[in-house]
Design a protein around this motif. Structure first.
Motif, PDB file in Angstrom:
ATOM      1  N   MET A   6      79.621  12.989 -77.261  1.00  0.00           N
ATOM      2  CA  MET A   6      78.521  12.217 -77.838  1.00  0.00           C
ATOM      3  C   MET A   6      77.211  12.964 -77.595  1.00  0.00           C
ATOM      4  SD  MET A   6      79.754   8.417 -76.609  1.00  0.00           S
ATOM      5  CE  MET A   6      79.091   7.426 -77.952  1.00  0.00           C
ATOM      6  N   ARG A   7      76.254  12.773 -78.486  1.00  0.00           N
ATOM      7  CA  ARG A   7      74.964  13.444 -78.366  1.00  0.00           C
ATOM      8  C   ARG A   7      73.901  12.413 -77.987  1.00  0.00           C
ATOM      9  NH1 ARG A   7      76.021  13.809 -82.960  1.00  0.00           N
ATOM     10  NH2 ARG A   7      75.356  12.012 -84.108  1.00  0.00           N
ATOM     11  N   ARG A   8      72.957  12.830 -77.130  1.00  0.00           N
ATOM     12  CA  ARG A   8      71.849  11.948 -76.763  1.00  0.00           C
ATOM     13  C   ARG A   8      70.904  11.862 -77.958  1.00  0.00           C
ATOM     14  NH1 ARG A   8      68.585  13.131 -71.394  1.00  0.00           N
ATOM     15  NH2 ARG A   8      70.691  12.866 -70.582  1.00  0.00           N
ATOM     16  N   GLU A   9      70.704  10.651 -78.442  1.00  0.00           N
ATOM     17  CA  GLU A   9      69.843  10.436 -79.605  1.00  0.00           C
ATOM     18  C   GLU A   9      68.506   9.820 -79.228  1.00  0.00           C
ATOM     19  OE1 GLU A   9      72.132   8.132 -82.412  1.00  0.00           O
ATOM     20  OE2 GLU A   9      73.001   9.962 -83.241  1.00  0.00           O
ATOM     21  N   ALA A  10      68.427   9.167 -78.078  1.00  0.00           N
ATOM     22  CA  ALA A  10      67.174   8.505 -77.712  1.00  0.00           C
ATOM     23  C   ALA A  10      67.057   8.381 -76.204  1.00  0.00           C
ATOM     24  CB  ALA A  10      67.110   7.119 -78.346  1.00  0.00           C
ATOM     25  N   HIS A  11      65.813   8.375 -75.770  1.00  0.00           N
ATOM     26  CA  HIS A  11      65.468   8.062 -74.389  1.00  0.00           C
ATOM     27  C   HIS A  11      64.318   7.075 -74.476  1.00  0.00           C
ATOM     28  CE1 HIS A  11      64.061   9.582 -70.156  1.00  0.00           C
ATOM     29  NE2 HIS A  11      64.193   8.267 -70.212  1.00  0.00           N
ATOM     30  N   PHE A  12      64.623   5.812 -74.260  1.00  0.00           N
ATOM     31  CA  PHE A  12      63.613   4.767 -74.310  1.00  0.00           C
ATOM     32  C   PHE A  12      62.999   4.623 -72.922  1.00  0.00           C
ATOM     33  CE2 PHE A  12      66.580   3.487 -77.722  1.00  0.00           C
ATOM     34  CZ  PHE A  12      65.700   3.591 -78.784  1.00  0.00           C
ATOM     35  N   ARG A  13      61.712   4.852 -72.832  1.00  0.00           N
ATOM     36  CA  ARG A  13      61.002   4.790 -71.554  1.00  0.00           C
ATOM     37  C   ARG A  13      60.301   3.445 -71.408  1.00  0.00           C
ATOM     38  NH1 ARG A  13      60.722   9.904 -69.371  1.00  0.00           N
ATOM     39  NH2 ARG A  13      61.237  11.561 -70.815  1.00  0.00           N
ATOM     40  N   GLU A  14      60.535   2.806 -70.273  1.00  0.00           N
ATOM     41  CA  GLU A  14      59.891   1.541 -69.937  1.00  0.00           C
ATOM     42  C   GLU A  14      59.869   0.579 -71.121  1.00  0.00           C
ATOM     43  OE1 GLU A  14      56.158   2.106 -67.961  1.00  0.00           O
ATOM     44  OE2 GLU A  14      56.980   3.641 -66.642  1.00  0.00           O
ATOM     45  N   HIS A  15      61.035   0.396 -71.732  1.00  0.00           N
ATOM     46  CA  HIS A  15      61.103  -0.412 -72.949  1.00  0.00           C
ATOM     47  C   HIS A  15      61.446  -1.870 -72.708  1.00  0.00           C
ATOM     48  CE1 HIS A  15      65.529  -0.845 -73.672  1.00  0.00           C
ATOM     49  NE2 HIS A  15      65.501  -0.001 -72.669  1.00  0.00           N
ATOM     50  N   ALA A  16      61.915  -2.203 -71.515  1.00  0.00           N
ATOM     51  CA  ALA A  16      62.266  -3.593 -71.220  1.00  0.00           C
ATOM     52  C   ALA A  16      62.230  -3.816 -69.718  1.00  0.00           C
ATOM     53  CB  ALA A  16      63.670  -3.897 -71.756  1.00  0.00           C
ATOM     54  N   LEU A  17      61.940  -5.056 -69.342  1.00  0.00           N
ATOM     55  CA  LEU A  17      62.033  -5.405 -67.928  1.00  0.00           C
ATOM     56  C   LEU A  17      63.488  -5.630 -67.582  1.00  0.00           C
ATOM     57  CD1 LEU A  17      58.978  -7.761 -67.488  1.00  0.00           C
ATOM     58  CD2 LEU A  17      59.317  -5.503 -66.464  1.00  0.00           C
ATOM     59  N   PHE A  18      63.923  -5.010 -66.490  1.00  0.00           N
ATOM     60  CA  PHE A  18      65.319  -5.075 -66.082  1.00  0.00           C
ATOM     61  C   PHE A  18      65.368  -5.194 -64.572  1.00  0.00           C
ATOM     62  CE2 PHE A  18      69.200  -2.766 -64.737  1.00  0.00           C
ATOM     63  CZ  PHE A  18      70.159  -3.555 -65.361  1.00  0.00           C
ATOM     64  N   LYS A  19      65.856  -6.328 -64.093  1.00  0.00           N
ATOM     65  CA  LYS A  19      66.026  -6.564 -62.657  1.00  0.00           C
ATOM     66  C   LYS A  19      64.758  -6.239 -61.867  1.00  0.00           C
ATOM     67  CE  LYS A  19      71.018  -6.246 -62.733  1.00  0.00           C
ATOM     68  NZ  LYS A  19      72.237  -5.674 -62.189  1.00  0.00           N
ATOM     69  N   GLY A  20      63.627  -6.697 -62.391  1.00  0.00           N
ATOM     70  CA  GLY A  20      62.367  -6.580 -61.670  1.00  0.00           C
ATOM     71  C   GLY A  20      61.587  -5.302 -61.889  1.00  0.00           C
ATOM     72  N   GLY A  21      62.055  -4.425 -62.753  1.00  0.00           N
ATOM     73  CA  GLY A  21      61.331  -3.183 -63.018  1.00  0.00           C
ATOM     74  C   GLY A  21      61.487  -2.763 -64.473  1.00  0.00           C
ATOM     75  N   TRP A  22      60.786  -1.707 -64.838  1.00  0.00           N
ATOM     76  CA  TRP A  22      60.885  -1.202 -66.203  1.00  0.00           C
ATOM     77  C   TRP A  22      62.159  -0.370 -66.354  1.00  0.00           C
ATOM     78  CZ3 TRP A  22      58.397  -3.303 -69.945  1.00  0.00           C
ATOM     79  CH2 TRP A  22      57.165  -3.898 -69.706  1.00  0.00           C
ATOM     80  N   ASP A  23      62.870  -0.633 -67.418  1.00  0.00           N
ATOM     81  CA  ASP A  23      64.138   0.023 -67.720  1.00  0.00           C
ATOM     82  C   ASP A  23      63.908   1.291 -68.517  1.00  0.00           C
ATOM     83  OD1 ASP A  23      66.943   0.364 -68.115  1.00  0.00           O
ATOM     84  OD2 ASP A  23      66.824  -0.679 -70.027  1.00  0.00           O
ATOM     85  N   GLU A  24      64.676   2.311 -68.219  1.00  0.00           N
ATOM     86  CA  GLU A  24      64.735   3.521 -69.041  1.00  0.00           C
ATOM     87  C   GLU A  24      66.161   3.620 -69.528  1.00  0.00           C
ATOM     88  OE1 GLU A  24      62.532   6.797 -68.479  1.00  0.00           O
ATOM     89  OE2 GLU A  24      60.891   5.682 -67.570  1.00  0.00           O
ATOM     90  N   GLU A  25      66.336   3.787 -70.823  1.00  0.00           N
ATOM     91  CA  GLU A  25      67.678   3.739 -71.410  1.00  0.00           C
ATOM     92  C   GLU A  25      67.937   4.975 -72.267  1.00  0.00           C
ATOM     93  OE1 GLU A  25      69.625  -0.042 -73.076  1.00  0.00           O
ATOM     94  OE2 GLU A  25      68.805   0.956 -74.848  1.00  0.00           O
ATOM     95  N   PHE A  26      69.147   5.514 -72.126  1.00  0.00           N
ATOM     96  CA  PHE A  26      69.627   6.574 -73.001  1.00  0.00           C
ATOM     97  C   PHE A  26      70.538   5.955 -74.051  1.00  0.00           C
ATOM     98  CE2 PHE A  26      69.573   9.879 -69.337  1.00  0.00           C
ATOM     99  CZ  PHE A  26      68.253  10.216 -69.611  1.00  0.00           C
ATOM    100  N   VAL A  27      70.473   6.491 -75.261  1.00  0.00           N
ATOM    101  CA  VAL A  27      71.404   6.124 -76.322  1.00  0.00           C
ATOM    102  C   VAL A  27      72.096   7.406 -76.771  1.00  0.00           C
ATOM    103  CG1 VAL A  27      71.678   5.177 -78.649  1.00  0.00           C
ATOM    104  CG2 VAL A  27      69.964   4.189 -77.100  1.00  0.00           C
ATOM    105  N   TYR A  28      73.421   7.360 -76.769  1.00  0.00           N
ATOM    106  CA  TYR A  28      74.265   8.468 -77.224  1.00  0.00           C
ATOM    107  C   TYR A  28      75.074   7.993 -78.416  1.00  0.00           C
ATOM    108  CZ  TYR A  28      73.555  11.446 -73.110  1.00  0.00           C
ATOM    109  OH  TYR A  28      73.025  12.275 -72.144  1.00  0.00           O
ATOM    110  N   ALA A  29      75.497   8.928 -79.274  1.00  0.00           N
ATOM    111  CA  ALA A  29      76.330   8.543 -80.420  1.00  0.00           C
ATOM    112  C   ALA A  29      77.191   9.722 -80.857  1.00  0.00           C
ATOM    113  CB  ALA A  29      75.471   8.071 -81.588  1.00  0.00           C
ATOM    114  N   VAL A  30      78.224   9.376 -81.613  1.00  0.00           N
ATOM    115  CA  VAL A  30      79.088  10.370 -82.239  1.00  0.00           C
ATOM    116  C   VAL A  30      79.476   9.836 -83.616  1.00  0.00           C
ATOM    117  CG1 VAL A  30      81.225   9.491 -81.177  1.00  0.00           C
ATOM    118  CG2 VAL A  30      81.097  11.889 -81.914  1.00  0.00           C
ATOM    119  N   LEU A  31      79.524  10.725 -84.583  1.00  0.00           N
ATOM    120  CA  LEU A  31      79.951  10.364 -85.932  1.00  0.00           C
ATOM    121  C   LEU A  31      81.444  10.598 -86.077  1.00  0.00           C
ATOM    122  CD1 LEU A  31      77.119  12.098 -87.999  1.00  0.00           C
ATOM    123  CD2 LEU A  31      77.243   9.684 -87.283  1.00  0.00           C
ATOM    124  N   ARG A  32      82.038   9.888 -86.998  1.00  0.00           N
ATOM    125  CA  ARG A  32      83.473  10.031 -87.232  1.00  0.00           C
ATOM    126  C   ARG A  32      83.850  11.483 -87.515  1.00  0.00           C
ATOM    127  NH1 ARG A  32      87.570   6.411 -90.359  1.00  0.00           N
ATOM    128  NH2 ARG A  32      89.174   7.925 -90.783  1.00  0.00           N
TER     129      ARG A  32
END
Length: 187
Positions: free
Chosen positions: A154-180
């Motif tokens: 899978m390839r990293r398509e996104a890095h969301f920085r401080e996009h949501a509150l998660f367990k008392g702090g700002w969350d940073e999330e990676f999104v990965y994907a693969v095409l058929r």
């Protein structure tokens, strides 16, 4: 487009099967741990919460509408030991997209089981459900999860920085994907 997979799914060392009522204690063994809950939306679960979660998962074996989930127990074939769970969520009918996720007991990390199981679930999504794209998300601090995504091709398509509150702090999330067309072809 409904999807009713032929279950269980077998791999070299694992069986991916629907959950049963008898799985509660095995699920509690990993979902009751703080270190497992660290990057999950849930906190560590009690036995009662695990029983409810297993009851819900028993019914999650097919899709009939967007948002439906297939959630399967990952079981060592040789010993019939439940070591984790995987999910495949139908995110878009029009765009033929799904989301994959996993939770594995830490005692079984580092042996390739998650890679083997997730690969089988990607096969199910692409070959069985005819999905075009499958993505996965994780907390940016969860190196075990994003490294698994990379091992799967899978390839990293996104890095969301401080996009949501998660367990008392700002969350940073990676999104990965693969095409058929990329899955198991290397590119």
């Amino acid at each position: 487009m409904g999807f009713y997979p032929d279950l269980p799914v077998s791999t070299q060392r694992l069986t991916l099967r629907p959950f049963t009522r008898g799985d509660v204690d095995a699920v509690l063994d990993y979902r009751g741990r703080e270190d497992v809950a660290l990057y999950l939306f849930d906190t560590a679960l009690s036995r009662e919460e695990c029983a409810l979660a297993v009851q819900q998962r028993i019914l999650q074996t097919s899709w009939s509408a967007e948002g439906d989930k297939i959630v399967l127990a990952a079981v060592l074939s040789e010993s019939d030991t439940l070591i984790g769970e995987l999910s495949l969520i139908w995110r878009s009918e029009d765009a033929r997209q799904g989301e994959i996720g996993w939770i594995f007991h830490p005692d079984h990390h580092g042996r390739g089981y998650a890679t083997e199981a997730a690969g089988a679930l990607l096969d199910l999504g692409f070959q069985g459900a005819d999905l075009h794209r499958i993505f996965a998300r994780c907390d940016a601090r969860n190196a075990s999860s994003w490294r698994l995504m990379e091992r799967l091709g899978m390839r990293r398509e996104a890095h969301f920085r401080e996009h949501a509150l998660f367990k008392g702090g700002w969350d940073e999330e990676f999104v990965y994907a693969v095409l058929r067309r990329e899955w198991r072809t290397g590119g």
